[in-house]
Design an enzyme around this catalytic site. Structure first.
Site, short mmCIF file in Angstrom:
data_model
loop_
_atom_site.label_atom_id
_atom_site.label_comp_id
_atom_site.label_asym_id
_atom_site.label_seq_id
_atom_site.Cartn_x
_atom_site.Cartn_y
_atom_site.Cartn_z
N ASP A 57 0.81 -1.22 0.00
CA ASP A 57 0.00 0.00 0.00
C ASP A 57 0.84 1.28 0.00
O ASP A 57 0.30 2.37 -0.19
CB ASP A 57 -0.99 -0.01 1.18
N HIS B 187 7.47 -6.91 -1.27
CA HIS B 187 6.57 -7.34 -2.34
C HIS B 187 6.21 -6.20 -3.28
O HIS B 187 5.12 -6.18 -3.86
CB HIS B 187 5.30 -7.97 -1.74
N CYS C 185 4.64 -1.81 -17.96
CA CYS C 185 4.01 -2.55 -19.06
C CYS C 185 4.63 -3.96 -19.13
O CYS C 185 5.85 -4.11 -19.10
CB CYS C 185 4.25 -1.81 -20.37
N GLY D 86 1.54 -7.62 12.56
CA GLY D 86 0.44 -7.62 11.59
C GLY D 86 0.67 -8.50 10.38
O GLY D 86 0.25 -8.16 9.28
N SER E 46 0.75 -12.82 9.11
CA SER E 46 0.60 -14.24 9.45
C SER E 46 1.89 -15.01 9.17
O SER E 46 1.98 -16.19 9.46
CB SER E 46 -0.55 -14.84 8.63
P1 CNA Z 1 -2.17 -11.91 6.02
O1 CNA Z 1 -1.71 -13.28 5.73
O2 CNA Z 1 -3.52 -11.49 5.63
O3 CNA Z 1 -2.01 -11.72 7.62
C1 CNA Z 1 -2.39 -10.56 8.28
C2 CNA Z 1 -2.27 -10.80 9.78
O4 CNA Z 1 -2.53 -9.58 10.43
C3 CNA Z 1 -3.24 -11.84 10.31
O5 CNA Z 1 -2.53 -12.83 11.03
C4 CNA Z 1 -4.17 -11.04 11.25
O6 CNA Z 1 -4.45 -11.74 12.43
C5 CNA Z 1 -3.33 -9.84 11.56
N1 CNA Z 1 -4.10 -8.62 11.78
C6 CNA Z 1 -5.11 -8.10 11.03
N2 CNA Z 1 -5.51 -6.93 11.53
C7 CNA Z 1 -4.74 -6.70 12.65
C8 CNA Z 1 -4.68 -5.67 13.60
N3 CNA Z 1 -5.47 -4.58 13.53
N4 CNA Z 1 -3.79 -5.78 14.61
C9 CNA Z 1 -2.97 -6.85 14.70
N5 CNA Z 1 -2.99 -7.86 13.81
C10 CNA Z 1 -3.86 -7.77 12.80
O7 CNA Z 1 -1.17 -10.81 5.44
P2 CNA Z 1 0.41 -10.84 5.39
O8 CNA Z 1 0.84 -9.44 5.32
O9 CNA Z 1 0.99 -11.71 6.42
O10 CNA Z 1 0.67 -11.58 3.99
C11 CNA Z 1 1.52 -11.09 3.08
C12 CNA Z 1 0.80 -10.57 1.84
C13 CNA Z 1 -0.39 -9.73 2.15
C14 CNA Z 1 1.70 -9.65 1.12
O11 CNA Z 1 2.06 -10.21 -0.09
C15 CNA Z 1 0.95 -8.34 0.91
O12 CNA Z 1 1.21 -7.78 -0.33
C16 CNA Z 1 -0.46 -8.70 1.05
N6 CNA Z 1 -1.43 -7.64 1.37
C17 CNA Z 1 -1.04 -6.36 1.58
C18 CNA Z 1 -1.98 -5.37 1.88
C19 CNA Z 1 -1.53 -3.97 2.11
O13 CNA Z 1 -0.57 -3.54 1.49
N7 CNA Z 1 -2.19 -3.21 2.99
C20 CNA Z 1 -3.33 -5.71 1.97
C21 CNA Z 1 -3.71 -7.04 1.75
C22 CNA Z 1 -2.74 -7.99 1.47
#
Ligand code: CNA
Length: 318
Positions: free
Chosen positions: A121, A138, A146, A252, A254
């Site tokens: 983001d 990432h 392109c 934040g 997984s």
């Molecule tokens: P994930 O696997 O979705 O894990 C997110 C983790 O954050 C989970 O274990 C949740 O329990 C935890 N979580 C969610 N909200 C909160 C909070 N408020 N406080 C504490 N913990 C919280 O996402 P990861 O980032 O581990 O996986 C990597 C991917 C997600 C990357 O390749 C990113 O590009 C991708 N991603 C990024 C975004 C972004 O840029 N905002 C959004 C969605 C996915």
């Protein structure tokens, strides 16, 4: 893979939130590894949270393998899948969370070695995390390229196409194709949008189809499954940060996506690791695990460390 990852030994002397606050105060070279959970309070869904994550939304929409939306081979075959769905995780560039502010505070105190973010983001940049302190493992939405001619544009120029759920074609390719094929013009559909066809997508005045190469499709510079991570990720980790790091904070995320999930195994054994997350993980051994909302936890950590963390989303007295 879990057995592989879970080989880090915990350091018995660190257990509590006060230990974490003490470590914050004494450490000088902190590595912060972040994921989508630090941006959920801004309204950007993460991937894997039950019910609220982007993957559960995709399953509701009938995508059985949600990772496919971010698969580079599928993108090249059919970019409409990505363009139809990516609007759900587009960032709002004006805001950042208290957790981003906390990372900025570490930077201001001269303690931030590197923030390895998996987030795309680009919110860290808006929160004031300096470029040289940030590795976007990432990639990010900041630029787009392109797929064919590698022409780059600012990522924001792609947002209207993503919001309109229409794959954006490369303007440079379009111009080059027009120059190479004078006399041919692109057919436009009645709503004014360019119509993309398979073979022979350009139509001549006589409406006859020609087999002419298509312009490339613009892809945001986020790392898809099947693409390599930026070179600076490996270089920085191996040649610089591994020797300097004295504390690791993982927030934040997984920690399901390699190679970021393997970073904890890579550092010297005596470097403490703190995990701040809503859901626990059992495939990596952390010394201190603080479960809950990361904005609340970092505010409490800062308070216990005697630091002032100010953010409009935090109550004044917190
Ligand atoms: P994930 O696997 O979705 O894990 C997110 C983790 O954050 C989970 O274990 C949740 O329990 C935890 N979580 C969610 N909200 C909160 C909070 N408020 N406080 C504490 N913990 C919280 O996402 P990861 O980032 O581990 O996986 C990597 C991917 C997600 C990357 O390749 C990113 O590009 C991708 N991603 C990024 C975004 C972004 O840029 N905002 C959004 C969605 C996915």
């Amino acid at each position: 893979i879990n057995r592989e990852i879970n080989k880090r030994r915990t350091l018995e002397q660190y257990k509590t939130i006060d230990d974490a606050a003490m470590l914050l105060k004494k450490s000088q070279n902190i590595i912060v590894i972040t994921g989508a959970g630090i941006s959920t309070s801004l309204g950007i869904p993460d991937f894997r949270s039950k019910n609220t994550g982007f993957y559960s939304r995709l399953r509701e929409l009938g995508y059985q393998e949600p990772e496919e939306v971010f698969d580079i081979h599928l993108f090249d075959q059919d970019p409409t899948i990505f363009y139809r769905l990516a609007g759900n995780i587009l960032p709002d560039l004006e805001k950042w969370s208290p957790t981003h502010e906390f990372i900025r505070l570490l930077q201001d105190k001269g303690k931030l070695l590197t923030n390895y973010t998996q987030n795309i983001d680009n919110v860290e940049a808006h929160a004031g995390i300096r470029k040289e302190k940030l590795i976007q493992c990432h990639g990010s939405w900041a630029t787009a390229t392109c797929r064919k001619c590698k022409y780059k544009i600012p990522g924001e120029e792609l947002f209207p196409a993503i919001k309109a759920q229409t794959p954006a074609e490369c303007e440079k390719c379009i111009i080059a194709l027009a120059e190479q094929n004078p006399g041919l013009k692109r057919k436009r559909v009645s709503n004014g949008k360019k119509k993309r066809r398979n073979a022979g997508e350009f139509d001549s005045d006589s409406d006859e189809a020609y087999d002419i190469p298509q312009p490339g499709i613009m892809k945001p510079d986020i790392t898809f499954f099947g693409e390599a991570l930026p070179k600076e990720f490996f270089h920085r980790l191996e040649n610089e940060d591994r020797k300097k790091v004295d504390l690791v904070i993982v927030m934040g995320t997984s920690m399901k996506v390699a190679p970021v999930s393997e970073i904890p195994n890579f550092f010297p054994k005596d470097v403490p690791h703190i995990y701040i997350n809503r859901d626990p993980v059992n495939h990596i051994n952390f010394d201190i695990t603080l479960l809950g909302d990361c904005d609340t936890i970092v505010a409490e950590l800062a308070r216990r460390a005697g630091w002032e963390l100010k953010h409009r989303m935090l109550p004044e007295e917190q």
